[in-house]
Design a protein around this motif. Sequence first.
Motif, mmCIF file in Angstrom:
data_model
loop_
_atom_site.group_PDB
_atom_site.id
_atom_site.type_symbol
_atom_site.label_atom_id
_atom_site.label_comp_id
_atom_site.label_asym_id
_atom_site.label_seq_id
_atom_site.Cartn_x
_atom_site.Cartn_y
_atom_site.Cartn_z
ATOM 1 N N UNK A 18 32.077 21.500 -11.950
ATOM 2 C CA UNK A 18 32.920 20.354 -11.582
ATOM 3 C C UNK A 18 32.560 19.819 -10.198
ATOM 4 N N UNK A 19 32.351 20.718 -9.257
ATOM 5 C CA UNK A 19 31.964 20.305 -7.905
ATOM 6 C C UNK A 19 30.627 19.567 -7.943
ATOM 7 N N UNK A 20 29.689 20.096 -8.706
ATOM 8 C CA UNK A 20 28.379 19.461 -8.838
ATOM 9 C C UNK A 20 28.497 18.081 -9.465
ATOM 10 N N UNK A 21 29.341 17.951 -10.479
ATOM 11 C CA UNK A 21 29.563 16.646 -11.107
ATOM 12 C C UNK A 21 30.119 15.634 -10.122
ATOM 13 N N UNK A 22 31.056 16.060 -9.298
ATOM 14 C CA UNK A 22 31.615 15.173 -8.275
ATOM 15 C C UNK A 22 30.567 14.767 -7.256
ATOM 16 N N UNK A 23 29.735 15.709 -6.855
ATOM 17 C CA UNK A 23 28.666 15.408 -5.907
ATOM 18 C C UNK A 23 27.661 14.435 -6.517
ATOM 19 N N UNK A 24 27.288 14.662 -7.771
ATOM 20 C CA UNK A 24 26.339 13.769 -8.445
ATOM 21 C C UNK A 24 26.917 12.361 -8.581
ATOM 22 N N UNK A 25 28.205 12.271 -8.907
ATOM 23 C CA UNK A 25 28.859 10.959 -9.021
ATOM 24 C C UNK A 25 28.880 10.247 -7.663
ATOM 25 N N UNK A 26 29.154 11.001 -6.617
ATOM 26 C CA UNK A 26 29.157 10.427 -5.264
ATOM 27 C C UNK A 26 27.770 9.909 -4.889
ATOM 28 N N UNK A 52 19.099 9.156 -9.448
ATOM 29 C CA UNK A 52 19.405 9.952 -8.250
ATOM 30 C C UNK A 52 20.542 10.931 -8.547
ATOM 31 N N UNK A 53 21.592 10.448 -9.198
ATOM 32 C CA UNK A 53 22.699 11.333 -9.581
ATOM 33 C C UNK A 53 22.259 12.404 -10.561
ATOM 34 N N UNK A 54 21.388 12.029 -11.487
ATOM 35 C CA UNK A 54 20.858 12.990 -12.456
ATOM 36 C C UNK A 54 20.097 14.108 -11.750
ATOM 37 N N UNK A 55 19.250 13.744 -10.796
ATOM 38 C CA UNK A 55 18.468 14.760 -10.086
ATOM 39 C C UNK A 55 19.370 15.747 -9.352
ATOM 40 N N UNK A 56 20.386 15.225 -8.683
ATOM 41 C CA UNK A 56 21.337 16.098 -7.998
ATOM 42 C C UNK A 56 22.016 17.010 -9.016
ATOM 43 N N UNK A 116 31.498 2.048 -16.051
ATOM 44 C CA UNK A 116 30.345 2.578 -16.782
ATOM 45 C C UNK A 116 30.164 4.061 -16.486
ATOM 46 N N UNK A 117 30.325 4.448 -15.236
ATOM 47 C CA UNK A 117 30.211 5.867 -14.883
ATOM 48 C C UNK A 117 31.280 6.690 -15.616
ATOM 49 N N UNK A 118 32.480 6.147 -15.732
ATOM 50 C CA UNK A 118 33.549 6.861 -16.438
ATOM 51 C C UNK A 118 33.224 6.986 -17.928
ATOM 52 N N UNK A 119 32.614 5.972 -18.499
ATOM 53 C CA UNK A 119 32.242 6.021 -19.922
ATOM 54 C C UNK A 119 31.136 7.037 -20.167
#
Length: 117
Positions: free
Chosen positions: A17-25, A52-56, A112-115
């Motif tokens: 979850x933390x990683x997902x939040x970081x990637x979204x940021x 970029x978010x994918x790589x993170x 779009x990010x939420x979808x």
Amino acid sequence: MKAARHWTLRDPFFRYLVTGGLAALVEYSSFVLLVYVLAVGVIPAHMISLYAGFLVSFFVNRNWSFRSRGRMSLQFLGSNGLLAVNMALSAWLLDELVDRTHASVLLCKVLVMACVC
């Protein structure tokens, strides 16, 4: 009655979850930077920021969240294949939202990010 779950950094799901939040940021902030500071078009900025978010997400999840030790090249190629489909569909959706609703590009990006997640 079940006791409340206590989240810790030892829990792989919490790290996920933390990683997902970081990637979204990373995705959202790089999108804003590309569109509003570097004047990149909306769709190219979306594609760059999504990658970029994918790589993170990929590398942090692999090395920290799940501590995976499998063959990274195969995992990375498979994840990129899925990302390519995701990128095409989300770029189309972003373009449609911006064109049809005339809403803020930033709001459309968040939708779009939420979808996608």
